[in-house]
Design a protein around this motif. Structure first.
Motif, short mmCIF file in Angstrom:
data_model
loop_
_atom_site.label_atom_id
_atom_site.label_comp_id
_atom_site.label_asym_id
_atom_site.label_seq_id
_atom_site.Cartn_x
_atom_site.Cartn_y
_atom_site.Cartn_z
N ALA A 1 30.02 44.99 30.13
CA ALA A 1 29.04 44.40 31.05
C ALA A 1 29.53 43.06 31.61
O ALA A 1 29.12 42.65 32.71
N ILE A 2 30.42 42.40 30.87
CA ILE A 2 30.90 41.09 31.35
C ILE A 2 31.84 41.26 32.54
O ILE A 2 31.64 40.65 33.58
N GLY A 3 32.85 42.12 32.37
CA GLY A 3 33.77 42.36 33.48
C GLY A 3 33.03 42.90 34.70
O GLY A 3 33.27 42.46 35.83
N ALA A 4 32.11 43.84 34.46
CA ALA A 4 31.36 44.42 35.57
C ALA A 4 30.51 43.36 36.26
O ALA A 4 30.43 43.30 37.49
N GLY A 5 29.90 42.50 35.45
CA GLY A 5 29.04 41.45 36.01
C GLY A 5 29.84 40.44 36.81
O GLY A 5 29.41 39.98 37.88
N LEU A 6 31.02 40.09 36.30
CA LEU A 6 31.86 39.13 37.03
C LEU A 6 32.35 39.74 38.34
O LEU A 6 32.42 39.06 39.37
N ARG A 7 32.67 41.04 38.30
CA ARG A 7 33.11 41.72 39.52
C ARG A 7 31.99 41.69 40.56
O ARG A 7 32.23 41.41 41.74
N ASN A 8 30.76 41.95 40.11
CA ASN A 8 29.61 41.90 41.02
C ASN A 8 29.44 40.53 41.64
O ASN A 8 28.93 40.39 42.75
N ARG A 9 29.85 39.50 40.91
CA ARG A 9 29.71 38.14 41.41
C ARG A 9 30.89 37.71 42.27
O ARG A 9 30.97 36.55 42.68
N GLY A 10 31.83 38.62 42.49
CA GLY A 10 32.94 38.33 43.39
C GLY A 10 34.18 37.78 42.73
O GLY A 10 35.12 37.35 43.41
N ASP B 1 40.04 40.52 40.16
CA ASP B 1 40.54 41.20 38.96
C ASP B 1 41.40 40.26 38.13
O ASP B 1 41.35 40.27 36.90
N ARG B 2 42.20 39.44 38.82
CA ARG B 2 43.09 38.51 38.13
C ARG B 2 42.27 37.49 37.31
O ARG B 2 42.57 37.22 36.14
N ASP B 3 41.23 36.94 37.92
CA ASP B 3 40.42 35.95 37.20
C ASP B 3 39.64 36.61 36.05
O ASP B 3 39.48 36.00 34.99
N ILE B 4 39.18 37.83 36.26
CA ILE B 4 38.48 38.54 35.18
C ILE B 4 39.43 38.77 34.00
O ILE B 4 39.06 38.61 32.84
N ALA B 5 40.68 39.12 34.32
CA ALA B 5 41.67 39.33 33.26
C ALA B 5 41.95 38.03 32.49
O ALA B 5 42.11 38.04 31.27
N LEU C 1 43.36 43.29 28.47
CA LEU C 1 42.99 42.49 27.30
C LEU C 1 41.49 42.23 27.30
O LEU C 1 40.89 41.92 28.34
N LEU C 2 40.89 42.35 26.12
CA LEU C 2 39.50 41.95 25.94
C LEU C 2 39.43 41.28 24.57
O LEU C 2 39.44 41.96 23.53
N ILE C 3 39.44 39.97 24.60
CA ILE C 3 39.56 39.18 23.37
C ILE C 3 38.27 38.41 23.13
O ILE C 3 37.77 37.72 24.04
N ASP D 1 40.90 29.20 34.60
CA ASP D 1 41.89 29.23 33.52
C ASP D 1 41.35 28.76 32.17
O ASP D 1 42.08 28.74 31.18
N HIS D 2 40.07 28.40 32.11
CA HIS D 2 39.58 27.76 30.88
C HIS D 2 38.32 28.41 30.33
O HIS D 2 37.71 27.88 29.40
N ALA D 3 37.93 29.56 30.88
CA ALA D 3 36.76 30.28 30.36
C ALA D 3 37.22 31.47 29.55
O ALA D 3 38.25 32.09 29.84
N GLY D 4 36.45 31.79 28.51
CA GLY D 4 36.74 32.95 27.67
C GLY D 4 35.44 33.45 27.04
O GLY D 4 34.35 33.03 27.43
#
Ligand SMILES: [Zn+2]
Length: 337
Positions: A295-304, A307-311, A12-14, A269-272
């Motif tokens: 770039a957002i998912g990639a950036g969040l992954r770089n920050r540790g 995958d669950r939280d990124i989703a 999902l990317l909303i 659970d409260h960021a979008g």
């Protein structure tokens, strides 16, 4: 209704807010065609991997006059249906979370209709029912103008000192209808009054973080905690001026910092995401248009981030809110023809 699993579907990317539909209604842009105008059109959304989008009908309080606001929403709803019908293989309008899941599972973009500015009700709560019948599922209670429902963050006068009694009625009716309440643009007091009046969680569809940039359109930590405590979600805006001063120095890292801030304060659970694409001029470096959303998912992954939280941040949080809002409503889902 059977719940379709999205586990085998694309992630999902909303995005919780774009003004692209307004540009289309005004004849300034054909969002069904790829162009380099503004930030967003259907082909570029596909390229950027966006599969859920709230399209807001922004109701200009100055270019239109009272008495014309409500009809402009219907004009926007007609345009929304028209663009979706022109691109049935790419995008479909959705009115329930289940329809949302079905459309995403089919590989198309699920399009949700919103209205930005409670003055569109023309002071009559019954117009919420008309909007709901027409497919509107999100209402931004105020825009930059205060209206009959409550005070705007951008209005120095604050005529109601928060939410008006009519605004309280509107909030309760939106709860009953299963319409998502959007607190972006509301004054500080109005945000808390809405949270007090609403039985369902709310969204802030396109807001920044005041602890990072002191600006009245951005949410305080107290507001973030209150929205989170009620199960809501905050779509972090991509508008450079809301993110950093001077705005020329803003980048995608500022969006990631805002997401980080929300997560540190109230958990993941409260960021979008709430781009406000086509609602502002210029572009944010690293997120110049919707094709750069990855770039957002990639950036969040770089920050540790996991995958669950990124989703969750990329869409599950919003869907959870919509499920809760829809579950609270007294109506059975109205399928799209
Ligand atoms: Zn806005």
């Amino acid at each position: 209704m059977t719940r379709i699993s999205i586990s085998n579907s694309p992630q999902l990317l909303i995005d919780l807010h774009t003004d692209a539909l307004y540009e289309y209604v005004c004849g300034r842009k054909d969002i069904t065609q790829r162009s380099d105008k503004g930030h967003l059109d259907f082909p570029r959304m596909k390229e950027g991997g966006v599969n859920g989008q709230v399209f807001a009908v922004w109701v200009s309080p100055t270019e239109l006059k009272p008495g014309e606001y409500r009809d402009f929403v219907f004009k926007g709803a007609d345009a929304f249906d028209q663009v979706c019908a022109r691109c049935v293989d790419t995008v479909a309008p959705v009115r329930t979370p289940d329809e949302f899941r079905q459309v995403v599972a089919s590989g198309r973009i699920a399009a949700i209709l919103g209205v930005e500015g409670g003055h569109a009700l023309e002071g009559n709560v019954e117009n919420l029912d008309r909007f709901h019948e027409r497919g509107v599922r999100v209402l931004t209670v105020t825009w930059s103008n205060s209206n009959e429902l409550g005070d705007s963050s951008s209005d120095e006068n604050k005529p109601h000192n928060g939410l008006s009694s009519l605004g309280r009625q509107a909030v309760r009716r939106m709860n009953e209808l299963g319409m998502i309440i959007d607190v972006s643009h509301s004054s500080d007091r109005t945000v808390f009054d809405i949270l007090d009046a609403s039985l369902s969680p709310v969204i802030a569809s396109h807001s920044g973080i005041r602890a990072r940039r002191d600006f009245n359109r951005n949410l305080t930590d107290e507001q973030i905690r209150a929205i989170g405590a009620q199960g809501g979600v905050i779509g972090v805006v991509f508008l450079p001026y809301f993110l950093r001063e001077p705005e020329e120095n803003a980048t995608v890292e500022d969006v990631l910092d805002c997401i980080d801030h929300i997560c540190q304060l109230v958990g993941p659970d409260h960021a979008g995401l709430g781009s406000d694409f086509d609602g502002f001029g210029g572009a944010l470096r690293g997120l110049e248009d919707v094709t750069k959303m990855g770039a957002i998912g990639a950036g969040l992954r770089n920050r540790g981030f996991s995958d669950r939280d990124i989703a969750k941040i990329s869409g599950l949080n919003f869907l959870r809110v919509w499920d809760a809002v829809a579950a609270r409503s007294g109506r059975s889902p109205q399928p799209v023809d």
